[in-house]
Design a protein around this motif. Structure first.
Motif, short mmCIF file in Angstrom:
data_model
loop_
_atom_site.label_atom_id
_atom_site.label_comp_id
_atom_site.label_asym_id
_atom_site.label_seq_id
_atom_site.Cartn_x
_atom_site.Cartn_y
_atom_site.Cartn_z
N ARG A 98 -4.63 -1.13 -3.03
CA ARG A 98 -4.31 -0.45 -1.78
C ARG A 98 -3.13 -1.11 -1.08
O ARG A 98 -2.23 -0.45 -0.59
CB ARG A 98 -5.56 -0.45 -0.89
N ASN A 141 0.03 -0.52 -3.04
CA ASN A 141 0.47 0.85 -2.78
C ASN A 141 1.21 0.93 -1.45
O ASN A 141 2.25 1.59 -1.34
CB ASN A 141 -0.74 1.78 -2.81
N LYS A 147 -3.87 4.02 7.75
CA LYS A 147 -4.98 3.77 6.83
C LYS A 147 -5.86 5.01 6.77
O LYS A 147 -6.31 5.51 7.79
CB LYS A 147 -5.81 2.57 7.29
N LYS A 172 -9.22 6.94 4.50
CA LYS A 172 -10.53 6.53 4.00
C LYS A 172 -10.43 5.79 2.67
O LYS A 172 -11.06 4.77 2.47
CB LYS A 172 -11.44 7.74 3.88
N HIS A 173 -9.61 6.33 1.76
CA HIS A 173 -9.51 5.74 0.43
C HIS A 173 -8.12 5.21 0.11
O HIS A 173 -7.95 4.45 -0.85
CB HIS A 173 -9.91 6.77 -0.63
N SER A 174 -7.14 5.62 0.86
CA SER A 174 -5.77 5.17 0.61
C SER A 174 -4.98 5.30 1.91
O SER A 174 -5.47 5.84 2.89
CB SER A 174 -5.12 6.04 -0.47
N TYR A 175 -3.77 4.80 1.87
CA TYR A 175 -2.89 5.00 3.02
C TYR A 175 -2.37 6.43 3.00
O TYR A 175 -2.35 7.10 1.98
CB TYR A 175 -1.71 4.02 2.98
N ARG A 176 -1.93 6.89 4.17
CA ARG A 176 -1.32 8.20 4.32
C ARG A 176 0.03 8.00 4.98
O ARG A 176 0.17 7.15 5.85
CB ARG A 176 -2.19 9.12 5.18
N SER A 201 -1.23 11.76 1.29
CA SER A 201 -1.74 10.49 0.78
C SER A 201 -0.61 9.77 0.05
O SER A 201 0.27 10.41 -0.55
CB SER A 201 -2.90 10.75 -0.20
N MET A 259 -1.24 7.88 -2.51
CA MET A 259 -1.67 7.78 -3.90
C MET A 259 -0.79 8.70 -4.75
O MET A 259 -0.63 9.88 -4.44
CB MET A 259 -3.14 8.16 -4.06
#
Length: 172
Positions: free
Chosen positions: A17, A20, A68, A70-74, A124, A126
């Motif tokens: 994370r 990324n 931040k 929930k699962h990755s940065y945006r 996202s 990701m």
């Protein structure tokens, strides 16, 4: 066979994370340089807490920030296009903005925040590549510069958003 259980190991990319985030920051800053901005002038005062930048094109200011999720940065790109007074015909303006969202605006959308009309785009980080990030930033930045003047001339009670961004940002 041994009754001893294997100890859990840290994932190969335990800091995926954060890696990324650092990769996204590098891409954003590279794009800003390519767009003619001086990165140090674009970073906001709260950069250490929330990586974000402000850039100007024409009379429009755009903010790029990492949040931040929930699962990755945006990555979120937002520009305040115009401010509204009490006298504006909001129904006509909102109808126009929805029509523009449907037919002329690609890669972003008009939105409302109190008495501010925004252009915004978010994604996202990701699997984000440089061309996608370039499109996010360019879409909001270019559309904000195009539509701030058009909306001011078309609707009474609409004014350009104030220059509420860091001084010293290079205009492109």
């Amino acid at each position: 066979m041994s009754s001893k259980q294997a100890e859990p190991q840290a994932p190969l990319f335990a800091n995926q994370r954060e890696a990324n985030m650092e990769s996204t920051i590098a891409m954003i800053e590279d794009i800003l340089i390519n767009l003619g901005h001086i990165v140090e002038d674009c970073r906001t005062d709260d950069f250490a807490q929330t990586p974000s930048w402000r850039v100007r094109k024409g009379s429009a200011w755009t903010r790029i920030e990492l949040r931040k999720g929930k699962h990755s940065y945006r990555v979120r790109v937002v520009a305040t296009v115009v401010s509204l007074s009490a006298s504006v015909d909001r129904l006509a303006l909102y109808e126009k903005l929805l029509q523009l969202n449907s037919s002329h605006v690609s890669g972003a959308a008009f939105a409302l925040d109190d008495n501010q009309i925004l252009l915004t785009s978010e994604r996202s980080t990701m699997d984000l590549d440089r061309s996608e990030l370039w499109d996010l930033i360019s879409a909001v930045r270019d559309l904000a510069d195009e539509y701030d003047d058009k909306l001011v001339s078309q609707f009474e009670g609409v004014s350009r958003a104030p220059d509420a961004t860091a001084a010293g940002t290079k205009e492109s």
